[in-house]
Design a protein around this motif. Structure first.
Motif, short mmCIF file in Angstrom:
data_model
loop_
_atom_site.label_atom_id
_atom_site.label_comp_id
_atom_site.label_asym_id
_atom_site.label_seq_id
_atom_site.Cartn_x
_atom_site.Cartn_y
_atom_site.Cartn_z
N SER A 163 2.81 0.69 7.80
CA SER A 163 2.89 0.13 6.38
C SER A 163 2.79 0.90 5.19
O SER A 163 2.05 0.89 4.15
CB SER A 163 1.64 -1.04 6.20
N ALA A 164 3.56 2.05 5.10
CA ALA A 164 3.25 3.14 4.15
C ALA A 164 3.89 2.58 2.70
O ALA A 164 3.46 2.85 1.66
CB ALA A 164 4.23 4.21 4.72
N LEU A 165 4.62 1.58 2.78
CA LEU A 165 5.16 0.84 1.74
C LEU A 165 4.63 -0.36 1.24
O LEU A 165 5.15 -1.23 0.66
CB LEU A 165 6.75 0.84 1.42
N ALA A 166 3.49 -0.77 2.13
CA ALA A 166 2.85 -2.22 2.14
C ALA A 166 3.96 -3.43 2.54
O ALA A 166 4.04 -4.48 1.48
CB ALA A 166 2.36 -2.54 0.79
N GLY A 167 4.65 -3.20 3.28
CA GLY A 167 5.90 -4.11 3.66
C GLY A 167 6.77 -4.37 2.73
O GLY A 167 7.14 -5.47 2.39
N GLY A 168 6.82 -3.36 1.69
CA GLY A 168 7.95 -3.38 0.83
C GLY A 168 7.49 -3.43 -0.52
O GLY A 168 8.30 -3.63 -1.72
N SER A 224 2.57 12.65 8.47
CA SER A 224 3.73 12.06 8.49
C SER A 224 3.73 10.55 8.34
O SER A 224 3.39 10.00 9.38
CB SER A 224 4.63 12.57 9.63
N PRO A 225 4.12 9.73 7.31
CA PRO A 225 3.88 8.60 7.33
C PRO A 225 5.07 7.82 8.15
O PRO A 225 6.10 8.55 8.15
CB PRO A 225 3.77 8.12 5.95
N VAL A 226 4.72 6.89 8.90
CA VAL A 226 5.68 5.91 9.47
C VAL A 226 6.28 5.11 8.62
O VAL A 226 5.92 4.06 7.95
CB VAL A 226 5.11 5.10 10.52
N VAL A 227 7.51 5.34 8.21
CA VAL A 227 8.51 4.35 7.42
C VAL A 227 9.30 3.66 7.94
O VAL A 227 10.52 4.29 8.50
CB VAL A 227 9.10 5.47 6.08
N GLY A 228 9.39 2.30 7.71
CA GLY A 228 10.21 1.62 8.38
C GLY A 228 11.49 1.37 7.64
O GLY A 228 11.62 1.64 6.40
#
Length: 336
Positions: free
Chosen positions: A214-219, A281-285
């Motif tokens: 959730s690196a970008l808080a779901g967008g 390393s953030p997980v970025v969807g």
């Protein structure tokens, strides 16, 4: 792209990890916004071309079809030894327990199924998706150690846990000579920083890698508050996590947008550049090509101490929600 050692392991990973939850057969999962195989392959290929070598999936994502799509794409576009593949397994179900399947047997069955899905002989990182209160931790660590000893996984990681749980598990592993967790995948971004209370300092002390989801808080951290998307409209779990704090989070989102405009970069780049100062390393969807392209650009963006403070100072503590709230409740014997 830049690379880093993943905690106390020999894995050399890209500073951006591609999250593959958005890949897979939508009819076999809970999300309507997942990509079919053709479009998943395009994004995986673009990630590889951009230097991404770290990929995160799970057997739970679209009933294993995320693993299948990723495995086939990597087989066609990459050399196995040049990529780092992580997948995850869930705890035993009530049906498994009633059938007498032990925790160790469950882990063996899950890793074998994931390897079939991925068309691989081993994964680089096998992740305990969430704490299983119905299975003794000894049984879990023994099962994971056997997976490592069998060569089916090089290292093990954990997700959705508290620092005390990680410390307990690794202390047991050290005592018994088992493989230890070398990474933790928790909920961490500019809008949700509760990991900074105990998990972040503990992992820094023990050199355990942080690879948050959730690196970008779901967008939410990649677009202005008045902008929307299919993901924001339809991701009910993300709404559950963030809607209650939307008012206070908006201040931070607006600061990200302001800084992005001033620096002539995307909001994604600002948000991830901040997170990259905290984690390995953030997980970025990624469900569009520009998602992975923006994430890769963030690796080269350096924020000043003043800019970091400006992004952080509006934060207000958040309540635990979702998996972690359930985890906390079970730990204290609280009803759901």
């Amino acid at each position: 792209m830049r690379y880093t050692k993943l905690g106390n392991s020999g894995l050399n990973v890209s500073r951006i990890c591609m999250g593959c939850m958005g890949f897979g057969d939508a009819e076999k999962g809970q999300h309507t916004w997942t990509l079919d195989e053709e479009h998943s392959r395009e994004i995986i290929k673009r990630g590889l071309e951009s230097g991404v070598n770290f990929f995160d999936t799970a057997i739970a994502y679209q009933s294993g079809t995320s693993e299948q799509y990723l495995g086939r794409a990597l087989r066609d576009y990459a050399k196995r030894e040049e990529v780092v593949v992580a997948t995850k397994f869930l705890p035993r179900t009530a049906t498994d327990i009633e059938a007498g399947i032990s925790g160790r047997q469950h882990i063996e069955r899950m890793i074998d199924k994931s390897l079939r899905n991925l068309c691989m002989d081993y994964v680089d990182l096998y992740i305990y998706h969430m704490w299983d209160f119905a299975t003794p931790i000894y049984e879990v660590m023994d099962g994971l150690n056997r997976v490592v000893k069998a060569g089916k996984a090089r290292y093990i990681g954990i997700s959705n846990c508290f620092a005390w749980q990680l410390a307990k598990a690794n202390a047991l592993a050290e005592k018994e000579g088992f493989a230890k967790f070398i990474s933790v995948q928790g909920h961490y971004n500019l809008l949700f920083r509760e990991e900074e209370r105990e998990m972040v300092p503990f992992c820094r002390e023990e050199n355990i890698a942080l690879t948050p989801y959730s690196a970008l808080a779901g967008g939410r951290l990649s677009r202005r508050p008045d902008e929307t998307s299919k993901r924001l409209r339809e991701d009910s779990y993300a709404k559950f996590k963030y809607d209650a704090t939307a008012r206070q989070d908006r201040v931070i989102i607006e600061r990200v947008a302001e800084m992005a405009e001033q620096m002539d970069v995307s909001m994604t780049e600002i948000s991830l550049a901040w997170l990259l100062t905290k984690v390995a390393s953030p997980v970025v969807g990624a469900t569009k090509l520009n998602h992975i392209e923006g994430a890769v650009k963030a690796v080269e963006l350096a924020l000043s101490a003043e800019e970091i403070t400006y992004l952080e100072e509006a934060y207000i503590p958040h309540k635990l929600v979702g998996v972690m709230a359930e985890n906390n409740g079970k730990a204290f014997g609280m009803p759901k």
